[in-house]
Design a protein around this motif. Sequence first.
Motif, PDB file in Angstrom:
ATOM      1  N   ARG A  46       2.901  63.116  61.029  1.00  9.81           N
ATOM      2  CA  ARG A  46       2.546  64.230  60.137  1.00  9.81           C
ATOM      3  C   ARG A  46       1.199  64.835  60.539  1.00  9.81           C
ATOM      4  NH1 ARG A  46       0.385  63.400  54.135  1.00  9.81           N
ATOM      5  NH2 ARG A  46      -1.496  63.104  55.390  1.00  9.81           N
ATOM      6  N   GLU A  86       8.725  68.181  58.156  1.00  8.85           N
ATOM      7  CA  GLU A  86      10.031  67.556  57.901  1.00  8.85           C
ATOM      8  C   GLU A  86      10.181  66.345  58.805  1.00  8.85           C
ATOM      9  OE1 GLU A  86      12.487  71.657  56.838  1.00  8.85           O
ATOM     10  OE2 GLU A  86      12.877  70.639  58.735  1.00  8.85           O
ATOM     11  N   VAL A 143      13.405  64.068  60.495  1.00  7.94           N
ATOM     12  CA  VAL A 143      14.856  64.042  60.711  1.00  7.94           C
ATOM     13  C   VAL A 143      15.304  62.588  60.794  1.00  7.94           C
ATOM     14  CG1 VAL A 143      16.734  64.698  62.257  1.00  7.94           C
ATOM     15  CG2 VAL A 143      14.822  66.276  61.881  1.00  7.94           C
ATOM     16  N   HIS A 186      12.108  56.792  54.048  1.00 13.47           N
ATOM     17  CA  HIS A 186      12.165  57.597  52.822  1.00 13.47           C
ATOM     18  C   HIS A 186      10.920  57.333  51.977  1.00 13.47           C
ATOM     19  CE1 HIS A 186      16.275  59.107  53.424  1.00 13.47           C
ATOM     20  NE2 HIS A 186      16.402  57.987  54.112  1.00 13.47           N
ATOM     21  N   ALA A 207       8.234  59.351  53.582  1.00 22.15           N
ATOM     22  CA  ALA A 207       8.366  60.782  53.272  1.00 22.15           C
ATOM     23  C   ALA A 207       7.874  61.041  51.850  1.00 22.15           C
ATOM     24  CB  ALA A 207       9.816  61.217  53.443  1.00 22.15           C
ATOM     25  N   LEU A 265       6.602  64.505  53.149  1.00 22.56           N
ATOM     26  CA  LEU A 265       7.464  65.154  54.143  1.00 22.56           C
ATOM     27  C   LEU A 265       8.850  65.363  53.523  1.00 22.56           C
ATOM     28  CD1 LEU A 265       5.541  63.009  55.873  1.00 22.56           C
ATOM     29  CD2 LEU A 265       6.811  63.975  57.769  1.00 22.56           C
ATOM     30  N   THR A 266       9.528  66.405  53.954  1.00 21.44           N
ATOM     31  CA  THR A 266      10.894  66.645  53.496  1.00 21.44           C
ATOM     32  C   THR A 266      11.858  65.939  54.443  1.00 21.44           C
ATOM     33  OG1 THR A 266      10.216  68.786  52.657  1.00 21.44           O
ATOM     34  CG2 THR A 266      12.582  68.451  52.975  1.00 21.44           C
ATOM     35  N   VAL A 267      12.805  65.197  53.871  1.00 21.18           N
ATOM     36  CA  VAL A 267      13.787  64.479  54.690  1.00 21.18           C
ATOM     37  C   VAL A 267      14.953  65.401  55.028  1.00 21.18           C
ATOM     38  CG1 VAL A 267      15.485  62.600  54.723  1.00 21.18           C
ATOM     39  CG2 VAL A 267      13.209  62.222  53.726  1.00 21.18           C
ATOM     40  N   VAL A 268      15.274  65.474  56.318  1.00 20.87           N
ATOM     41  CA  VAL A 268      16.502  66.146  56.757  1.00 20.87           C
ATOM     42  C   VAL A 268      17.446  65.022  57.182  1.00 20.87           C
ATOM     43  CG1 VAL A 268      17.507  67.735  58.436  1.00 20.87           C
ATOM     44  CG2 VAL A 268      15.200  68.158  57.533  1.00 20.87           C
ATOM     45  N   SER A 269      18.514  64.825  56.385  1.00 23.39           N
ATOM     46  CA  SER A 269      19.435  63.697  56.599  1.00 23.39           C
ATOM     47  C   SER A 269      20.564  64.098  57.526  1.00 23.39           C
ATOM     48  CB  SER A 269      20.058  63.282  55.263  1.00 23.39           C
ATOM     49  OG  SER A 269      19.383  62.196  54.738  1.00 23.39           O
ATOM     50  N   ARG A 318       9.520  72.871  61.926  1.00 25.01           N
ATOM     51  CA  ARG A 318       8.670  72.070  61.034  1.00 25.01           C
ATOM     52  C   ARG A 318       8.878  70.568  61.214  1.00 25.01           C
ATOM     53  NH1 ARG A 318       9.485  75.331  55.497  1.00 25.01           N
ATOM     54  NH2 ARG A 318      10.996  73.687  55.234  1.00 25.01           N
ATOM     55  N   THR A 319       9.751  70.191  62.175  1.00 26.07           N
ATOM     56  CA  THR A 319      10.028  68.765  62.355  1.00 26.07           C
ATOM     57  C   THR A 319       8.797  68.051  62.921  1.00 26.07           C
ATOM     58  OG1 THR A 319      12.318  69.349  62.859  1.00 26.07           O
ATOM     59  CG2 THR A 319      11.620  67.101  63.371  1.00 26.07           C
TER      60      THR A 319
END
Length: 497
Positions: free
Chosen positions: A119, A132, A134, A144, A147, A152-156, A178-179
Amino acid sequence: MDTPRRDNPRLDIPLRDDDSAILDHLRGLRAADLPVHGGRTMAYVYDAGLDGLDELAARAQAAFAGVNGLDMTAFPSVVALENDIVRQAATLLGGGQDTAGTFTSGGTESCLLAVLTAREHARRVRGVTAPEIVLPVTAHAAFHKAAALFGLTVVSVPVDPGTFRVRAADMAAAIGGRTALVVVSAPSYAHGVLDPVAEVARAAAERGVLCHVDACIGGWYLAHRRLADGIAPPPAFDLAVPGVTSLSVDLHKYGYTPKGASVLLFRDAELRRHGWFAHASWPGYPVVNATLQGTKSAAPLAAAWAVLRKVGTDGYTELSRRVHEATARLVAGIGRIDGLRVLGSPEASLVAVASADPALDPFVVADEMRLLGWYLQPQPAFAGSPANVHLTVTAAVAEPARIDELLAGLADAVAKARAYGPTAVDPGLVELAAALDPDTLGPDEVALALQLAGVGPGGALPDRMAPVLAVLQALPPRLTERLLPEVVSRLYATGPA
Ligand SMILES: *Cc1c(COP(=O)(O)O)cnc(C)c1O
């Protein structure tokens, strides 16, 4: 303990017991726990089964219990021990001249720091402000947690429903501007399979994105197994793979060290520095923290160092060979038990066993196994992975005769579970639960929901867990996440003694 002595009338707690009474009390408490030796507890504990190893580790722990890793300039011993361990891990796991590392308290802390580092790297180097991460759906819960803690936003990304491995193309498609970090597992905890590390790392590198390999559970085992003659090596998964920028490996799993030991490796010290915390703007001592703790016991570090020295590369290679052979024997044996099936093709030492027959409930099998003296870990259905029981094969259970004993127990448990029948969940209950909003549940609704799930007052869990697990599995995960802390909270006392 005996009746409290009221030496101090304001404290209703026992004071000034002698050593033997204190130790007796501690030993007494342990009687209700799962055994940590002997190989019958097939989760949470890792037993090398080697004579004298625990005693050596205990002496190393005792010698360093008071040493404070908070200040590495005051205690240079911690730097020396940590350098040895990090170098050994880097050598084993494909590191090069620039590889840097940090000794942490465990896999979760290693994963947290990998995410925090990514981050900060994304923010400082690439200007990413809404980062984000991944994650394959099979990534460990620790990511998780990271995050959630670090914003951070999780991209599943879903996994292949047959192999439980993520597809590299799906991971590549999930990477965006944004990853901050892409994560793969080697192997995953739930199914013991390896994600396509090389392909995902390449896709990440092409986009200038960091890639972390979570080898927390399998790294030490797989890296030593590939040193064993005559065993096909696993696909490349470590820092030698182009594009892999960090890797976590727990020593308190297949390094068989006492708990509180993991290593986080980075491609170089320049990347590592982004996760460190330094603070000089207060009237106290200047702070540099490489990990999340402040005051930090050096006991786990010293114990890990001692165990690594004692077992040695040859020793770990031999332990890995035994575990490999035992896992193969176990998987083959499970294939011969009518009604059970192994999920995916386990590439490490973790086996997830589901039911191949609706009349056979895997959670009832776990209950029956517990009655037979074996602890297998139930894993509820999620994202295409059916309900199953998880077995971690460690060296202590690796003798062929022990595996055969385990298989005989499983066959017996399956027969008993068939006779017992599967646990059914009241569909009305599920419908009712689905209508609840986890965010607005009050204490009365929580109490009712727990009662319906079979959890007694005070958080008391029944002897048979299958009915509770069946309910939990039928609830929306967010509701379960609201209820589980309530169950656990009820185990802990409130108020003064
Ligand atoms: C065990 C594990 C972790 C977390 O490690 P802890 O030591 O339990 O904190 C992370 N990832 C994987 C794949 C694991 O198996």
